[in-house]
Design an enzyme around this catalytic site. Structure first.
Site, short mmCIF file in Angstrom:
data_model
loop_
_atom_site.label_atom_id
_atom_site.label_comp_id
_atom_site.label_asym_id
_atom_site.label_seq_id
_atom_site.Cartn_x
_atom_site.Cartn_y
_atom_site.Cartn_z
N CYS A 2 0.82 -1.21 0.00
CA CYS A 2 0.00 0.00 0.00
C CYS A 2 0.85 1.26 0.00
O CYS A 2 1.97 1.28 0.51
CB CYS A 2 -0.90 0.01 1.23
SG CYS A 2 -1.87 -1.47 1.46
N ARG A 27 4.27 -0.19 -6.39
CA ARG A 27 4.23 -0.98 -5.17
C ARG A 27 3.13 -2.05 -5.22
O ARG A 27 3.12 -2.96 -4.41
CB ARG A 27 3.98 -0.07 -3.96
CG ARG A 27 5.10 0.91 -3.69
CD ARG A 27 4.67 1.95 -2.67
NE ARG A 27 4.47 1.37 -1.36
CZ ARG A 27 5.37 1.36 -0.40
NH1 ARG A 27 6.56 1.84 -0.61
NH2 ARG A 27 5.10 0.85 0.78
N TRP A 74 -3.62 -2.41 -1.12
CA TRP A 74 -3.44 -3.81 -1.51
C TRP A 74 -4.14 -4.64 -0.44
O TRP A 74 -3.76 -4.60 0.73
CB TRP A 74 -1.95 -4.14 -1.59
CG TRP A 74 -1.62 -5.48 -2.15
CD1 TRP A 74 -1.65 -5.86 -3.46
CD2 TRP A 74 -1.16 -6.63 -1.41
NE1 TRP A 74 -1.23 -7.16 -3.59
CE2 TRP A 74 -0.93 -7.67 -2.35
CE3 TRP A 74 -0.91 -6.89 -0.07
CZ2 TRP A 74 -0.47 -8.92 -1.98
CZ3 TRP A 74 -0.47 -8.14 0.31
CH2 TRP A 74 -0.25 -9.14 -0.65
N ASN A 100 -1.22 1.88 6.18
CA ASN A 100 -0.47 0.72 5.67
C ASN A 100 -0.18 -0.20 6.83
O ASN A 100 0.23 0.25 7.90
CB ASN A 100 0.86 1.16 5.04
CG ASN A 100 0.69 1.90 3.74
OD1 ASN A 100 -0.43 2.03 3.24
ND2 ASN A 100 1.78 2.39 3.20
N GLY A 101 -0.32 -1.52 6.61
CA GLY A 101 0.01 -2.48 7.66
C GLY A 101 -1.20 -3.25 8.13
O GLY A 101 -2.21 -3.37 7.42
N GLU A 482 14.84 -19.06 -8.90
CA GLU A 482 14.57 -17.69 -9.32
C GLU A 482 13.91 -17.66 -10.70
O GLU A 482 12.99 -16.88 -10.94
CB GLU A 482 15.86 -16.86 -9.31
CG GLU A 482 15.70 -15.43 -9.78
CD GLU A 482 14.72 -14.61 -8.97
OE1 GLU A 482 14.33 -13.53 -9.46
OE2 GLU A 482 14.33 -15.02 -7.86
N LYS A 486 10.19 -16.01 -11.41
CA LYS A 486 9.94 -14.96 -12.38
C LYS A 486 8.79 -15.33 -13.30
O LYS A 486 7.92 -14.51 -13.60
CB LYS A 486 11.19 -14.67 -13.23
CG LYS A 486 12.27 -13.91 -12.52
CD LYS A 486 11.96 -12.44 -12.32
CE LYS A 486 11.45 -12.08 -10.96
NZ LYS A 486 12.06 -12.51 -9.76
N GLU A 489 5.39 -15.36 -11.34
CA GLU A 489 5.00 -14.03 -10.89
C GLU A 489 4.24 -13.25 -11.95
O GLU A 489 3.22 -12.61 -11.65
CB GLU A 489 6.25 -13.21 -10.50
CG GLU A 489 6.81 -13.47 -9.13
CD GLU A 489 7.99 -12.59 -8.83
OE1 GLU A 489 8.00 -11.97 -7.75
OE2 GLU A 489 8.91 -12.49 -9.66
N HIS A 505 13.13 -38.66 -6.63
CA HIS A 505 12.47 -38.83 -5.33
C HIS A 505 11.06 -38.23 -5.37
O HIS A 505 10.62 -37.62 -4.39
CB HIS A 505 13.32 -38.19 -4.24
CG HIS A 505 14.68 -38.80 -4.12
ND1 HIS A 505 14.91 -40.00 -3.48
CD2 HIS A 505 15.89 -38.41 -4.61
CE1 HIS A 505 16.20 -40.31 -3.56
NE2 HIS A 505 16.81 -39.35 -4.24
N LYS A 604 5.27 -4.70 -4.52
CA LYS A 604 6.73 -4.54 -4.59
C LYS A 604 7.37 -4.64 -3.21
O LYS A 604 8.40 -5.26 -3.04
CB LYS A 604 7.07 -3.18 -5.22
CG LYS A 604 8.55 -2.95 -5.46
CD LYS A 604 9.10 -3.95 -6.45
CE LYS A 604 10.56 -3.71 -6.76
NZ LYS A 604 11.12 -4.80 -7.57
#
Length: 609
Positions: A2, A27, A74, A100-101, A482, A486, A489, A505, A604
């Site tokens: 946020c 963000r 958000w 925010n939070g 990674e 990507k 996402e 396995h 973000k």
């Protein structure tokens, strides 16, 4: 996540707040809103979706206000909707807040407000309780009311509050969520992140934990949790807001992929002296200090965690100290073995990731020395660390991190080399050889970028797949994680990464005709074993795209397609191997029509647990 913007000045609050919110879009958010004190009431306008939706409902209305607050939300409590969007007001809209939070005890507060004051709540959010709580305590002094409300709140928050009866004042408070105050001429600002303010101010106050700030157009006052006035040095922002523009690229992510040679060069060359010694931004770790560490923890989240997986192997090889990599959200809940002989390395792009901050604070309580690797100067992680090692990636706007990751890797190499050479576990030949390998990386990354069209063609071929696997051994294993992240996402494809030796396995049961597998084979001493793993899954009918060093053409016998990276030492291969995976993910998402810079449900900077 946020974003908060607040302005107090002489005029045009609406325009400045909307502009600031647009600069925080990177963000991640799902709704936006604005609150302006006008004629004894507070006008609140908010809308689900992008800021342009908010602008439409505001239209050309001439809101004559010289102060106000705005927010990009958000969702955490309550679905994305107009009613759940911020700002939130109290019952008669004489108080408004942005937050925010998370307020952990909001349900308890809500029940009390309903029972004792008969308050009716409109939203499903935890944030609305803040507005009503301040409203209950408000007796003409907004600062006093905010302080009383904060005393009852538990959780993590940055809150900005305005009162209709005090239309030229903003009161804001910070606990475990980022907040800055911008110093203007005849006006002042608050924001959750510096980029929101750069069009208007260059000088800011970095608000610390448990501090309250009161803004008028002519003054900024900061108070500690006991109400004492705090004197704070001014932080001058040196980077340019233009760095956050696309500069002709279709998306920020593509721009940032192409900025990696520069970011690697800047992060590297600023730390290598003329005599070849490494300077860790003035960090002083003596041989005795390093020998005194019996364990190193690298703690991070997401992409930064993947950088830590590479860093572990590099530091262990160079410094010969056992390194454990942990996910920040798990670290403090398992009573880790940390003491004064522990080096705790926190990695964070934003420097505001709440889980990483919480882990850092836990390690500090136990006596560890804190070294942070961050991209944002003056961020919370940086300020709460004993030592700070900055990446020089420049502002990273796209939610999916690219250049922050590769510069974090460079920091891992420099830390490992510095510790090893200081301790004496790295000889001169290895030291000079590694430095030369690192110095060659910007040009080698540039060479990979020149093959962008070939990788884009590969993405076009496979962009309709709904399942992709990534495998590798050793350092390639971390890069596989990674690469998989990507892709998932930004394209929303179900991608999965696993160490290649683990295939038998369980995971090999998923291999069938045309299963797409990216096989990383950049580690020379593991190359033959990796080829064997590829043959195993090829025998099940899988489709193999290999990533290998130039000259390793034998891989073509078992892979359907090969992406070659420039030849290099095994240790630095992760920096090169990840770049084609980033490009592939970008173009897959582009062909699928996804919102690349702002993927759904992601933010973000994750400032909640």
């Amino acid at each position: 996540m946020c974003g908060i913007v607040g302005f107090v000045g002489r005029d045009h609050a609406k325009e400045k707040i909307i502009d600031g919110l647009k600069r925080l879009e990177y963000r991640g958010y799902d709704s936006a809103g604005i609150a302006l004190p006008i004629n004894g009431k507070i006008e609140i306008r908010k809308h689900v979706g992008e800021i342009k939706n908010l602008e439409k409902i505001i239209g050309d209305a001439d809101y004559d206000s010289s102060a106000g607050i705005g927010h990009t939300r958000w969702a955490t409590h309550g679905v994305p909707s107009d009613v759940n969007a911020h700002p939130h007001g109290n019952s008669d809209n004489t108080i408004a807040i942005v937050h925010n939070g998370i307020i952990e005890n909001y349900q308890e507060i809500k029940e009390r407000l309903v029972k004792e004051y008969g308050i009716t709540f409109k939203s499903d959010t935890d944030s609305e309780v803040i507005a009503h709580l301040i409203g209950v305590f408000y007796k003409g002094d907004l600062l006093e009311a905010v302080n009383k409300a904060v005393a009852e709140m538990r959780g993590a928050y940055a809150v900005g509050a305005i009162a209709a009866a005090e239309p030229d004042k903003i009161v804001a408070v910070r606990k475990d969520a980022p907040l800055v105050a911008g110093i203007g001429k005849g006006c002042n600002f608050i924001a959750s992140d510096i980029p929101a303010l750069l069009k208007y101010v260059r000088e800011v106050y970095l608000i610390e934990n448990n501090e309250t700030v009161v803004l008028t157009k002519d003054d900024i006052k900061i108070y500690d949790e006991k109400g004492n006035t705090v004197k704070r040095d001014v932080f001058h922002v040196t980077w340019d807001a233009d760095a956050a523009e696309k500069e002709g690229y279709e998306h920020f992510m593509l721009k940032e992929i192409h900025e990696q040679p520069k970011g690697i060069y800047e992060t590297l060359t600023r730390r290598i002296n003329d005599d070849g010694t490494i300077n860790l931004d003035g960090i002083s770790m003596t041989k005795e200090d390093i020998e005194g560490f019996n364990k190193i923890y690298i703690v991070a989240c997401g992409t930064a965690y993947h950088a830590g997986l590479v860093g572990k192997l590099i530091i262990e090889k160079m410094a010969r100290v056992p390194v454990e990599v942990d996910i920040a959200s798990e670290f403090r809940y398992r009573d880790p073995f940390v003491d004064e002989n522990t080096l705790f390395i926190a990695i964070s792009q934003s420097g505001e990731t709440l889980d990483t901050l919480a882990a850092l604070r836990e390690a500090r309580k136990k006596g560890a020395r804190i070294l942070s690797v961050v991209n944002v100067v003056g961020s919370s992680v940086a300020r709460e660390s004993d030592d700070v090692f900055y990446t020089w990636a420049g502002p990273e706007i796209a939610v999916a991190s690219t250049k922050a990751y590769t510069t974090q890797l460079i920091c891992m190499y420099l830390i490992g080399l510095y510790m090893g050479s200081t301790k004496g576990t790295v000889d001169k030949e290895l030291y000079t050889g590694m430095l030369e390998e690192l110095k060659a990386l910007p040009d080698k990354v540039e060479r990979i970028l020149q093959n962008e069209e070939d990788i884009a063609a590969l993405a076009k071929q496979y962009h309709r797949r709904e399942q992709v696997f990534f495998i590798g051994r050793g350092l390639d294993s971390g890069v596989s994680y990674e690469g998989s992240l990507k892709l998932k996402e930004i394209s929303y494809i179900n991608s999965f990464a696993i160490a290649a030796g683990e295939l038998k396995h369980g995971t090999i049961a998923l291999m069938e005709e045309e299963t797409l597998v990216f096989a990383l084979a950049t580690q020379d001493f593991l190359y033959e074993k990796m080829v064997s793993n590829v043959e195993e899954i090829k025998a099940r009918g899988a489709r193999i795209v290999a990533v290998a060093k130039e000259g390793r053409t034998e891989i073509e016998k078992v892979a359907d397609q090969v992406i070659y990276i420039p030849d290099c030492a095994d240790e630095v291969a992760p920096v090169l191997a990840v770049v084609p995976l980033q490009i592939f993910a970008y173009y897959v998402a582009r062909y699928r029509g996804c919102n690349i810079d702002k993927p759904k449900n992601l933010a973000k900077s994750v400032t909640v647990e």
